[in-house]
Design a protein around this motif. Structure first.
Motif, PDB file in Angstrom:
ATOM      1  N   LEU A  12      42.429  64.390  11.244  1.00 48.32           N
ATOM      2  CA  LEU A  12      42.949  63.333  10.364  1.00 48.32           C
ATOM      3  C   LEU A  12      42.020  62.114  10.223  1.00 48.32           C
ATOM      4  CD1 LEU A  12      45.506  63.615   8.757  1.00 48.32           C
ATOM      5  CD2 LEU A  12      46.676  62.214  10.452  1.00 48.32           C
ATOM      6  N   PRO A  13      41.539  61.499  11.329  1.00 47.60           N
ATOM      7  CA  PRO A  13      40.623  60.348  11.151  1.00 47.60           C
ATOM      8  C   PRO A  13      39.318  60.737  10.455  1.00 47.60           C
ATOM      9  CG  PRO A  13      41.391  60.507  13.430  1.00 47.60           C
ATOM     10  CD  PRO A  13      41.812  61.759  12.741  1.00 47.60           C
ATOM     11  N   MET A  14      38.880  61.987  10.664  1.00 47.10           N
ATOM     12  CA  MET A  14      37.643  62.440  10.003  1.00 47.10           C
ATOM     13  C   MET A  14      37.867  62.566   8.498  1.00 47.10           C
ATOM     14  SD  MET A  14      35.957  65.226  12.581  1.00 47.10           S
ATOM     15  CE  MET A  14      37.294  66.025  13.438  1.00 47.10           C
ATOM     16  N   ARG A  15      39.060  63.024   8.134  1.00 50.84           N
ATOM     17  CA  ARG A  15      39.365  63.148   6.704  1.00 50.84           C
ATOM     18  C   ARG A  15      39.435  61.767   6.054  1.00 50.84           C
ATOM     19  NH1 ARG A  15      44.178  67.366   5.808  1.00 50.84           N
ATOM     20  NH2 ARG A  15      43.515  67.116   3.647  1.00 50.84           N
ATOM     21  N   ALA A  16      39.961  60.799   6.814  1.00 54.69           N
ATOM     22  CA  ALA A  16      40.047  59.440   6.264  1.00 54.69           C
ATOM     23  C   ALA A  16      38.654  58.837   6.100  1.00 54.69           C
ATOM     24  CB  ALA A  16      40.904  58.572   7.176  1.00 54.69           C
ATOM     25  N   LEU A  17      37.749  59.115   7.056  1.00 57.30           N
ATOM     26  CA  LEU A  17      36.397  58.540   6.997  1.00 57.30           C
ATOM     27  C   LEU A  17      35.505  59.276   6.002  1.00 57.30           C
ATOM     28  CD1 LEU A  17      34.588  56.361   8.281  1.00 57.30           C
ATOM     29  CD2 LEU A  17      33.854  58.061   9.956  1.00 57.30           C
ATOM     30  N   ARG A  18      35.708  60.579   5.877  1.00 55.42           N
ATOM     31  CA  ARG A  18      34.953  61.433   4.942  1.00 55.42           C
ATOM     32  C   ARG A  18      33.444  61.380   5.193  1.00 55.42           C
ATOM     33  NH1 ARG A  18      37.641  60.163  -0.838  1.00 55.42           N
ATOM     34  NH2 ARG A  18      37.567  58.067  -0.039  1.00 55.42           N
ATOM     35  N   ARG A  19      33.089  61.324   6.443  1.00 53.86           N
ATOM     36  CA  ARG A  19      31.659  61.322   6.764  1.00 53.86           C
ATOM     37  C   ARG A  19      31.148  62.766   6.856  1.00 53.86           C
ATOM     38  NH1 ARG A  19      30.650  58.464  12.251  1.00 53.86           N
ATOM     39  NH2 ARG A  19      30.969  56.500  11.183  1.00 53.86           N
ATOM     40  N   VAL A  69      44.638  65.531  23.681  1.00 54.81           N
ATOM     41  CA  VAL A  69      44.477  65.639  22.214  1.00 54.81           C
ATOM     42  C   VAL A  69      44.298  64.235  21.620  1.00 54.81           C
ATOM     43  CG1 VAL A  69      45.570  66.328  20.041  1.00 54.81           C
ATOM     44  CG2 VAL A  69      45.797  67.777  22.052  1.00 54.81           C
ATOM     45  N   ALA A  70      45.066  63.261  22.165  1.00 55.18           N
ATOM     46  CA  ALA A  70      44.940  61.880  21.671  1.00 55.18           C
ATOM     47  C   ALA A  70      43.535  61.341  21.923  1.00 55.18           C
ATOM     48  CB  ALA A  70      45.987  60.989  22.331  1.00 55.18           C
ATOM     49  N   ILE A  71      42.967  61.730  23.079  1.00 53.11           N
ATOM     50  CA  ILE A  71      41.583  61.297  23.373  1.00 53.11           C
ATOM     51  C   ILE A  71      40.620  61.964  22.383  1.00 53.11           C
ATOM     52  CG2 ILE A  71      39.719  61.397  25.075  1.00 53.11           C
ATOM     53  CD1 ILE A  71      41.892  61.160  27.266  1.00 53.11           C
ATOM     54  N   ALA A  72      40.856  63.244  22.149  1.00 52.38           N
ATOM     55  CA  ALA A  72      40.000  63.953  21.187  1.00 52.38           C
ATOM     56  C   ALA A  72      40.079  63.289  19.813  1.00 52.38           C
ATOM     57  CB  ALA A  72      40.428  65.412  21.090  1.00 52.38           C
ATOM     58  N   ARG A  73      41.298  62.884  19.433  1.00 52.09           N
ATOM     59  CA  ARG A  73      41.458  62.207  18.141  1.00 52.09           C
ATOM     60  C   ARG A  73      40.700  60.868  18.135  1.00 52.09           C
ATOM     61  NH1 ARG A  73      47.376  60.406  16.407  1.00 52.09           N
ATOM     62  NH2 ARG A  73      46.956  58.943  18.099  1.00 52.09           N
ATOM     63  N   ALA A  74      40.761  60.160  19.289  1.00 47.24           N
ATOM     64  CA  ALA A  74      40.045  58.879  19.384  1.00 47.24           C
ATOM     65  C   ALA A  74      38.537  59.077  19.249  1.00 47.24           C
ATOM     66  CB  ALA A  74      40.379  58.197  20.702  1.00 47.24           C
ATOM     67  N   LEU A  75      38.076  60.273  19.656  1.00 47.29           N
ATOM     68  CA  LEU A  75      36.629  60.545  19.621  1.00 47.29           C
ATOM     69  C   LEU A  75      36.183  61.196  18.310  1.00 47.29           C
ATOM     70  CD1 LEU A  75      36.224  61.924  23.258  1.00 47.29           C
ATOM     71  CD2 LEU A  75      35.630  59.649  22.431  1.00 47.29           C
TER      72      LEU A  75
END
Lengths: 411, 225
Positions: free
Chosen positions: B109-116, B154-160
């Protein structure tokens, strides 16, 4: 798929019951709106079609809009005239054949002469008023659908008997006469004629069928005691909607009063306009009420998802992305509801259109309905717009969530 | 000496009201790459409030918070959100995973928001993080199908996910058993080992704090010497 869309659809999927209720609310609103519009416009179109079919599009009569100018008015600046009396006999249209030829040269359509006369039909000891039209059967077939509206006999049968007469079916029923009977017509000029009924016509418009009788022009001239009289030209134009424009030009060119079917039924058409305003107001209200369901769902989701919203914002989602999630949810409910509403509206319209009725105002045996893509498009636009409007406010509230407030409370 | 990733100067946070409450007062903190910092203190001392200021989740009433040298308190919400997305990673006491999404989807999800990254690269990175955190076989599981420790990982993975420069963790082991807590701490320790990243962890557990490179003790919103 955009992550915003993904999240929005996931929210809706995970709340199947609420989503279904919201979608059904919109679908019901759209469905009934489509049905209502189809019924209202269907009955209107059917009525207008019958009016247009049963009467000529334009009627040019031997009258003028304003009374003819008196010689004294031409001579003096100020005149007071008392005791003017209209002539007992109608003057008729002067040089009707020349005028017809002139009109035919530029009007796309057909023209027929006729003689209008008020008379009384006497049969079985009863006198009943009638509006007699003397016509030319061959030309008349081109300006009205009278020939195809014959229930018994034919328009050409007017040639087959002396003083032959066709009655509107309402009039025939009223006086109890049938084809083959002989009735007596007494004109306003005092002429009495024995006529043989050779046909029964049914236009479908009760106010016409209850009073009309038709004969040859010659019969009308005899009743009016005026040989060569033609006091009405009946015109059918290729495009019925152009009748008003054509009538205006004819009046300007001939000087005779020229009335289009729109002008003749101005009151009725304006009543339809009022009816349409009422209809679209009610339809809008139905869809607005349906949008309350959308508001309820989106509000509930934003309330339930306050923590998720906070975490998304803490991760770095912009407020507009969060807002978009819930606006998309509202739009999806509106759109899916509208699409289902199309099917529902079509089925309801078909069902209503199959109901048999007997109306004194209409000729239809079933409720007339009108299938128009415009009804579907309008209902969809209003439904989606209402849903967006309903979803926007909770979405805006969700976007304004301060993540730290929620996270602090949850920790 | 490397420039600090995050720095506060006289950062103060006061909540207005009939009786204004001072959460953080005149705090000067500097966080550099390669550091593992523990913020400690008693309950209600202002540890989490300081973390929220460092993570741009809250704005100081006065003073300033610099992220990679950029003064952030006057930036608009969108700019601060963009900085959080690209530079910071958060781990909270509760996992705060989105319940309808699988472990992999939550990380993506955060990667999709950043779109890098491309879509394919996002999935590959999520799978790599899951593998690094020992969750390879849990990619398709939703949060309610995992244990507390697994969810926190999983939350840590999401943070990373977006490869942040600073990971901010608020009581990350608070809801975990000893074994899971130890595992989470090992992961956080590993994050700074490369020297590229910093971790700031709020905890009231002094034993955990002792594992950090540096401790900042907060009492009544102020740094206690």
């Amino acid at each position: 798929m955009s992550f915003v869309l993904d999240i929005a659809l996931t929210h809706l999927r995970s709340r199947v019951r609420q989503t279904v209720v919201g979608v059904l609310g919109v679908a019901t609103g759209v469905g009934f709106s489509i049905m209502m519009a189809a019924l209202m416009e269907g009955s209107q179109a059917d009525f207008i079609r019958q009016l247009v079919d049963s009467l000529p599009h334009i009627s040019v009569t031997d009258e003028t809009r304003n009374p003819p100018r008196q010689p004294a008015e031409t001579r003096y600046d100020v005149v007071q005239i008392d005791g003017l009396r209209t002539p007992v006999v109608r003057p008729g249209i002067k040089n009707p054949m020349a005028i017809m030829a002139s009109i035919e040269s530029w009007v796309p359509g057909a023209i027929a002469p006729s003689v209008q006369a008020k008379a009384v039909i006497r049969y079985a000891g009863r006198d009943t008023a009638t509006s007699f039209t003397g016509l030319d059967p061959k030309r008349e077939q081109k300006v009205s659908k009278l020939a195809t509206q014959m229930r018994q006999g034919s328009l050409d049968a007017l040639y087959k008997a002396t003083n032959a007469l066709i009655l509107g079916d309402g009039l025939a029923k009223k006086i109890g006469a049938r084809v083959g009977n002989t009735v007596t017509i007494v004109s306003g000029a005092g002429r009495t004629l024995d006529c043989t009924i050779v046909g029964i016509a049914h236009t479908g418009v009760a106010q016409i069928d209850d009073v009309s009788s038709y004969g040859l022009i010659k019969t009308g001239q005899i009743l009016a005691s005026q040989i060569g009289l033609v006091n009405e030209l009946r015109i059918r134009v290729a495009d019925a909607l152009q009748a008003r424009t054509v009538a205006t030009r004819i009046e300007a060119e001939t000087g005779y009063k020229s009335v289009s079917w729109q002008e003749a039924h101005e009151d009725l058409l304006s009543a339809f306009e009022v009816r349409n305003i009422i209809m679209y107001t009610v339809v809008g209200a139905i869809l607005l009420v349906a949008s309350f369901g959308t508001f309820n769902i989106v509000s509930t989701i934003t309330h339930e998802k306050a923590r998720d919203i906070a975490i998304m914002k803490s991760l770095g989602f912009r407020a507009k992305s969060v807002r978009r999630i819930f606006v998309i949810e509202a739009a999806a409910i509106g759109l899916i509801g509208a699409l289902i509403g199309w099917g529902l509206g079509y089925v309801l319209t078909r069902a209503m259109g199959s109901i048999e009725i007997k109306s004194p105002f209409m000729d239809s045996s079933t409720i007339p309905v009108l299938y128009s893509p415009l009804h579907y498009a309008l209902a969809t636009v209003v439904a989606v717009a209402s849903s967006l409007f309903a979803g926007y406010f909770p979405a805006r509230k969700a976007a304004a969530v301060e993540p730290v407030d929620i996270i602090r409370g949850a920790s | 000496m490397r420039a600090p990733l995050i720095e506060t100067r006289n950062a103060t946070r006061i909540i207005a009201g009939d009786v204004p409450a001072t959460l953080v007062a005149d705090v000067d903190v500097s966080v550099s790459a390669g550091e593992f910092i523990a913020i400690i203190g008693p309950s209600g001392s202002g540890k989490s409030s300081l973390l929220y200021l460092l993570g741009l989740l809250d704005r100081p009433t006065s003073g300033e918070v610099y992220l990679e040298g950029v003064a952030t308190s006057a930036l608009d919400d969108d700019s601060r959100a963009d900085m959080r997305l690209a530079t910071l990673g958060f781990v909270f006491q509760f996992h705060f995973l989105l319940p309808e999404f699988s472990a992999r989807e939550n990380i993506i999800l955060p990667m999709r928001a950043l779109r890098r990254l491309s879509e394919k690269a996002q999935v590959a990175r999520a799978d790599m993080l899951l593998e690094q955190l020992g969750l390879k076989d849990h990619a398709h599981k939703r949060p309610d199908q995992m244990s507390g420790g697994q969810r926190q990982r999983v939350a840590i993975a999401r943070a990373l996910a977006n490869d942040p420069k600073v990971v901010l963790a608020d009581e990350p082991t608070g809801n975990l058993d000893t074994h899971s807590g130890e595992r989470v701490l090992e992961i956080l320790n590993d994050l700074v080992s490369s020297g590229q990243r910093a971790v700031v962890m709020v905890t009231h557990d002094l034993a955990l704090a002792a594992r950090a490179d540096r401790q900042i003790r907060i009492v009544d919103g102020r740094i206690a010497i």
